[in-house]
Design an enzyme around this catalytic site. Structure first.
Site, PDB file in Angstrom:
ATOM      1  N   TYR A  75     -93.649 -82.372 -99.811  1.00 14.48           N
ATOM      2  CA  TYR A  75     -92.681 -81.262 -99.825  1.00 14.48           C
ATOM      3  C   TYR A  75     -92.890 -80.462 -98.561  1.00 14.48           C
ATOM      4  O   TYR A  75     -94.026 -80.147 -98.188  1.00 14.48           O
ATOM      5  CB  TYR A  75     -92.928 -80.392-101.063  1.00 14.48           C
ATOM      6  CG  TYR A  75     -92.043 -79.159-101.137  1.00 14.48           C
ATOM      7  CD1 TYR A  75     -90.668 -79.277-101.335  1.00 14.48           C
ATOM      8  CD2 TYR A  75     -92.586 -77.876-101.007  1.00 14.48           C
ATOM      9  CE1 TYR A  75     -89.859 -78.144-101.412  1.00 14.48           C
ATOM     10  CE2 TYR A  75     -91.788 -76.743-101.088  1.00 14.48           C
ATOM     11  CZ  TYR A  75     -90.420 -76.886-101.291  1.00 14.48           C
ATOM     12  OH  TYR A  75     -89.624 -75.764-101.364  1.00 14.48           O
ATOM     13  N   ASP A  86     -97.427 -80.984 -91.198  1.00 16.11           N
ATOM     14  CA  ASP A  86     -97.127 -79.811 -92.012  1.00 16.11           C
ATOM     15  C   ASP A  86     -98.416 -79.417 -92.733  1.00 16.11           C
ATOM     16  O   ASP A  86     -98.766 -79.975 -93.765  1.00 16.11           O
ATOM     17  CB  ASP A  86     -96.010 -80.144 -93.006  1.00 16.11           C
ATOM     18  CG  ASP A  86     -95.724 -78.979 -93.938  1.00 16.11           C
ATOM     19  OD1 ASP A  86     -96.435 -77.953 -93.864  1.00 16.11           O
ATOM     20  OD2 ASP A  86     -94.793 -79.098 -94.761  1.00 16.11           O
ATOM     21  N   LYS A  94     -98.843 -69.822 -95.681  1.00 14.32           N
ATOM     22  CA  LYS A  94     -99.804 -69.438 -96.721  1.00 14.32           C
ATOM     23  C   LYS A  94    -100.987 -68.631 -96.165  1.00 14.32           C
ATOM     24  O   LYS A  94    -100.842 -67.454 -95.891  1.00 14.32           O
ATOM     25  CB  LYS A  94    -100.251 -70.677 -97.505  1.00 14.32           C
ATOM     26  CG  LYS A  94     -99.043 -71.360 -98.211  1.00 14.32           C
ATOM     27  CD  LYS A  94     -99.467 -72.451 -99.153  1.00 14.32           C
ATOM     28  CE  LYS A  94     -98.309 -73.292 -99.644  1.00 14.32           C
ATOM     29  NZ  LYS A  94     -97.665 -72.854-100.842  1.00 14.32           N
TER      30      LYS A  94
END
Ligand code: PLP
Length: 431
Positions: free
Chosen positions: A145, A240, A268
């Site tokens: 994702y 990523d 994050k």
């Protein structure tokens, strides 16, 4: 006595105002059923809900809070920043400070662009890769994702290398067609694809440690293959590391596996729990971004001073206490070993996969290497485990396809209680 009475009322009301009662789907507990606790506060390793329940938190806002919730130094930095104004839409000294810190951890990020979310960071990195190479097609892996931008909300149909179909209504077929999906950890599939179509591929984007089909490490040679084929065919390799950044090691997966991408996406942890993310990489490539170059990218709140303050405080603390990484990793390792031992003792088949301070307990008897392996897990056992724990104050991610995280605040006592409850939960599953 565990009760979610107030959360139930709150959820019912929220559902009348927001789709599913939430602002991000996984929070609704759709895949495990039941009512999500509504959170009122958090501190250290704990979160608290509006019914007065206390939980040891292994979600940590889906990863960011590596130094625990409401870390005093981060909170102080935010409080200090706010009276100076919460957004200027103009350059600040803080942004350069944060960029320098990021580069200290990730030397491959020679230049960076700050954005507000992981989604923005991957979306923009892809635009850059396409603009830089003049090619349209991108490759992603099934089960990875990368946020919810159109090009990335695509999964495979059948077959080895399938030209993508949209994973969601609203994603134009034309956009999805430019996204090629392959099974994770399948180096041969990558090689075959590049032999056939290498000249039209702008980029490979990958979670170098997958976290969004549960925690799935790369098998030996996989990341090296990605590096090799992209270099050979003039495509851009994008890591990523929004989730695995600062979790796999102090310098993320690229340091841990010693494979250096062209571009890296972080989110994050880098924002210390505030909306902040970043992408960056080779200077020569990053110079294609506006205003230096023609690839457009912008943001009213990008480099926001409050988010920068939180990010800077987090990165400064991680720099000042480099042992933090080892400490969290050791706690995570101890917890994972304990979980595996407890399951074995009770006789429930589980595989616990971990990289650094992220992990997933899979209800299966064999290693999970890709999305198909993750999908073969016993989802009913997962649900039982999840609810048994929640009702006893252990807050795990509400899906078998997610990773869990630890912070520097998770104590030995936290782990001991977690393992005690895990054993009981395995016994409940065994019946
Ligand atoms: N990339 C990865 C690997 C992620 O795990 C996520 C979110 O969990 C994203 C991108 C998207 O980030 P955001 O939710 O901040 O848009």
């Amino acid at each position: 006595m565990f009760s979610l009475e107030k959360s139930k009322q709150a959820f019912a009301e929220a559902r009348t105002y927001m789709p599913g009662g939430v602002n991000s789907p996984v929070r609704s507990y759709r895949s495990v059923g039941g009512n999500p606790p509504f959170i009122s506060s958090a501190s250290g390793s704990r979160i608290y809900d509006i019914d007065g329940n206390e939980y040891i938190d292994y979600v940590l806002s889906w990863g960011p809070m590596i130094l625990g919730h409401a870390n005093p130094e981060i909170v102080a930095s935010i409080l200090e920043a706010i009276p100076r104004g919460t957004s200027y839409g103009a350059p600040t000294l803080l942004e350069t400070e944060v960029a320098k810190k990021i580069q200290a951890f990730y030397p491959s990020m020679e230049m960076v662009r700050m954005v507000n979310s992981g989604t923005e960071s991957t979306m923009s990195a892809l635009r850059l890769a396409r603009g830089y190479t003049g090619r349209d097609k991108i490759v992603k892996f099934i089960g990875c994702y990368h946020g919810h931008s159109d090009s990335l909300l695509v999964k495979a149909g059948s077959g080895l290398a399938t030209f993508g179909v949209p994973d969601s209504p609203g994603v134009p077929t034309g956009v999805a067609e430019d996204t090629i999906t392959l099974p994770y950890n399948d180096s041969d599939a990558v090689r075959q694809l590049f032999e056939a179509h290498g000249e039209s591929i702008a980029a490979i984007i990958v979670e170098p440690v997958a976290g969004n089909m549960g925690c799935v490490p790369p098998v030996e040679g996989f990341l090296e293959t990605l590096r090799e084929v992209t270099t050979e065919h003039g495509a851009v390799l994008i890591f990523d590391e929004v989730m695995c950044g600062f979790r796999s090691s102090s310098g993320g997966a690229q340091k841990y596996y010693n494979v250096i991408p062209d571009l890296t996406c972080l989110g994050k942890i880098v924002g210390g729990g505030l909306p902040m993310a970043v992408f960056g990489g080779k200077k020569e490539m990053m110079s294609s971004i506006a205003p230096s170059g023609p690839v457009y990218q912008a943001g009213t709140l990008s480099g926001n001073p409050v988010a920068m303050a939180a990010g800077l405080a987090t990165l400064s603390m991680l720099q000042k206490y480099p042992n933090a990484f080892r400490q969290v990793e050791e706690s995570t390792e101890a917890l994972c070993q304990g979980l595996e031992a407890a399951a074995k003792e009770v006789g429930v088949p589980v595989v616990v996969q971990r990289v650094g301070s992220m992990f997933t307990l899979f209800f299966t008897d064999k290693a999970v290497h890709n999305f198909d392996d993750a999908s073969a897990c016993d989802m009913e056992a997962f649900k039982t485990f999840f609810h048994y724990n929640l009702e006893r104050g252990i807050y795990y991610a509400a899906s078998q396809y997610e990773s869990n995280f630890l912070s520097t605040c998770h104590s030995d006592q936290d782990l001991a209680y977690t393992l005690q409850i895990a054993k009981e939960a395995f016994q409940a599953i065994k019946g």
